[in-house]
Design a protein around this motif. Structure first.
Motif, short mmCIF file in Angstrom:
data_model
loop_
_atom_site.label_atom_id
_atom_site.label_comp_id
_atom_site.label_asym_id
_atom_site.label_seq_id
_atom_site.Cartn_x
_atom_site.Cartn_y
_atom_site.Cartn_z
N ARG A 1 0.80 -1.21 0.00
CA ARG A 1 0.00 0.00 0.00
C ARG A 1 0.85 1.27 0.00
NH1 ARG A 1 -2.50 -3.15 4.09
NH2 ARG A 1 -4.51 -3.99 3.48
N LYS A 2 2.15 1.14 0.03
CA LYS A 2 3.03 2.29 0.12
C LYS A 2 3.74 2.53 -1.20
CE LYS A 2 2.23 2.94 4.52
NZ LYS A 2 1.53 4.13 5.01
N LEU A 3 3.84 3.79 -1.60
CA LEU A 3 4.59 4.11 -2.80
C LEU A 3 6.08 3.85 -2.57
CD1 LEU A 3 2.93 7.45 -3.95
CD2 LEU A 3 2.81 5.25 -5.10
N PRO A 4 6.77 3.29 -3.55
CA PRO A 4 8.21 2.97 -3.38
C PRO A 4 9.09 4.19 -3.66
CG PRO A 4 7.46 2.23 -5.52
CD PRO A 4 6.24 2.80 -4.84
N ILE A 5 8.90 5.24 -2.85
CA ILE A 5 9.65 6.47 -3.09
C ILE A 5 10.33 6.98 -1.84
CG2 ILE A 5 8.24 7.18 -5.06
CD1 ILE A 5 6.71 9.03 -3.17
N ASP A 6 10.40 6.17 -0.79
CA ASP A 6 11.08 6.62 0.42
C ASP A 6 12.54 6.94 0.13
OD1 ASP A 6 9.05 6.52 2.40
OD2 ASP A 6 9.14 4.33 2.35
N PHE B 1 10.92 8.66 -13.26
CA PHE B 1 10.45 8.16 -11.97
C PHE B 1 11.27 8.74 -10.82
CE2 PHE B 1 10.59 5.24 -8.41
CZ PHE B 1 9.27 4.88 -8.23
N SER B 2 12.60 8.65 -10.92
CA SER B 2 13.45 9.13 -9.83
C SER B 2 13.31 10.64 -9.65
CB SER B 2 14.91 8.76 -10.10
OG SER B 2 15.35 9.28 -11.35
N TYR B 3 13.13 11.37 -10.75
CA TYR B 3 12.94 12.83 -10.65
C TYR B 3 11.66 13.14 -9.87
CZ TYR B 3 12.20 17.69 -11.98
OH TYR B 3 11.98 19.05 -11.95
N ALA B 4 10.58 12.43 -10.17
CA ALA B 4 9.31 12.64 -9.46
C ALA B 4 9.45 12.29 -7.98
CB ALA B 4 8.21 11.82 -10.11
N ALA B 5 10.19 11.21 -7.68
CA ALA B 5 10.39 10.82 -6.28
C ALA B 5 11.18 11.87 -5.52
CB ALA B 5 11.10 9.47 -6.22
N ARG B 6 12.25 12.39 -6.13
CA ARG B 6 13.04 13.44 -5.49
C ARG B 6 12.22 14.71 -5.31
NH1 ARG B 6 17.05 11.83 -9.20
NH2 ARG B 6 16.78 13.81 -10.32
N ALA B 7 11.39 15.03 -6.30
CA ALA B 7 10.55 16.22 -6.21
C ALA B 7 9.59 16.12 -5.04
CB ALA B 7 9.79 16.43 -7.52
N GLU C 1 11.62 16.95 -1.96
CA GLU C 1 12.02 18.35 -1.89
C GLU C 1 10.84 19.28 -1.62
OE1 GLU C 1 13.99 18.88 -5.57
OE2 GLU C 1 15.71 17.62 -5.02
N LEU C 2 9.64 18.89 -2.06
CA LEU C 2 8.44 19.68 -1.83
C LEU C 2 7.84 19.44 -0.44
CD1 LEU C 2 6.71 19.28 -5.31
CD2 LEU C 2 7.68 21.40 -4.37
#
Length: 333
Positions: A120-125, A189-195, A198-199
């Motif tokens: 259920r968790k997005l893989p962006i930690d 994908f990685s750019y969206a995760a970092r964004a 940062e936001l």
């Protein structure tokens, strides 16, 4: 093997008679308490697909079992370490082993160009990722070192160090000069995760939404998860796994597994994950194993070769080899 599927909502710890093993197809975060209960009460092997949190204090408490508890038996961790272990068994003097793995939608859509198929968790930690260079293990930010690789008939994909467990790193650091595990995604994908980081969208800061007290992270994750689930119903997927090998004498080889969606009602990701978990379950019945087993440990190499032998029979699976790794598929009989 007969497989009985029990939905999470109706599961109880009262296992019906005749069950020889339990496969937990739920993320570690969601299943940790259940796994702990099963490990103490159920007298049979337990196979866990989710990525384990090695710092979880429950893991040492589950170690003293007369039947095995396999941790990380999905694609990554799971299949990737298994095949890397098979390669190392075949070439004990290996210089470099590098792997790539991704379950990816055919068409990149949604906020991450990605479809959720597990947990259920997005893989962006923004966790630290591990890589081994010159026999040394280094920690790097998960999305900091993005590489790009072109795959024929697919196109350009991004790859980043992501999935290596500390237990895997500790083992391979002793045996190979360079070792890495890369996750594959569509570019962006990685750019969206970092964004998102940062936001401040991954912040645990508490906020009030109407009468609901929650966190910024929970709100953002709920919105992103809903958007990604909408994509799941409309986009086909494929799984791409690749291993690159360099022997101690400089010889090179590649093994590539490409799996297409087998049917409209089952994803390629689900097919691969299920197939590998069942293969692992079959193999452990042939060996006297107990306690906790990590993805790279015995019988990982045997599971990898048996898995290759099983999936090469399917029409929606393509396997190609070259160089030193040509022997991997010929030995998978």
């Amino acid at each position: 093997m007969n497989v009985n599927v029990i939905e999470e909502e109706t599961f109880t710890t009262e296992i019906p008679p005749g069950i020889n093993a339990i496969i937990i197809a739920v993320s570690w975060h969601d299943a940790r308490e259940l796994i702990n209960v099963l490990a103490s009460q159920i007298d049979c092997p337990i196979i866990v697909l989710g990525r384990p949190d090695l710092n979880d204090p429950l893991i040492p408490a589950m170690g003293n079992r007369k039947h095995p508890l396999l941790l990380g038996t999905g694609l990554e961790p799971g299949l990737m370490e298994s095949m890397s272990s098979s390669i190392l068994e075949r070439f004990p003097q290996s210089h470099t082993i590098e792997s790539f793995c991704g379950g990816i939608p055919v068409t990149p859509t949604g906020p991450f160009g990605y479809r959720l198929t597990f947990g259920r968790k997005l893989p962006i930690d923004p966790r630290l990722a591990l890589t081994i260079k010159d026999h040394q293990t280094f920690s790097v930010p998960r999305f900091a070192q993005v590489k790009h690789h072109y795959f024929p008939s697919i196109g350009l994909l991004e790859a980043f160090d992501d999935a290596m467990l500390a237990t895997t790193a500790e083992y391979f650091q002793k045996h190979v000069v360079n070792f890495s595990q890369n996750t594959l995604r569509w570019p962006g994908f990685s750019y969206a995760a970092r964004a998102c980081q940062e936001l401040g969208l991954l912040s645990r800061q508490e906020i009030n939404v109407g009468k609901l007290n929650t966190s910024i992270r929970d709100v953002a994750e709920t919105l992103f998860t809903a958007a990604c689930k909408n994509v799941e119903t409309t986009s086909e997927d494929f799984v791409l796994c690749k291993w690159q090998h360099i022997s101690s004498s400089g010889e090179k080889g590649e093994l590539i597994i490409k799996v297409f969606q087998p049917a409209p009602d089952i994803t390629a990701m689900a097919f691969m994950t299920c197939a590998f978990a069942i293969t692992a379950t079959e193999v452990i019945f042939e060996m006297a194993l107990k306690n906790i087993i990590y993805p790279h440990e015995n019988p990982a190499g045997l599971i990898g070769l048996k898995f290759l032998n099983e999936i090469k029979k399917f029409r929606h699976v393509e396997i190609t080899t070259s160089g030193t790794l040509t022997c991997m598929i010929t030995e998978a009989v």
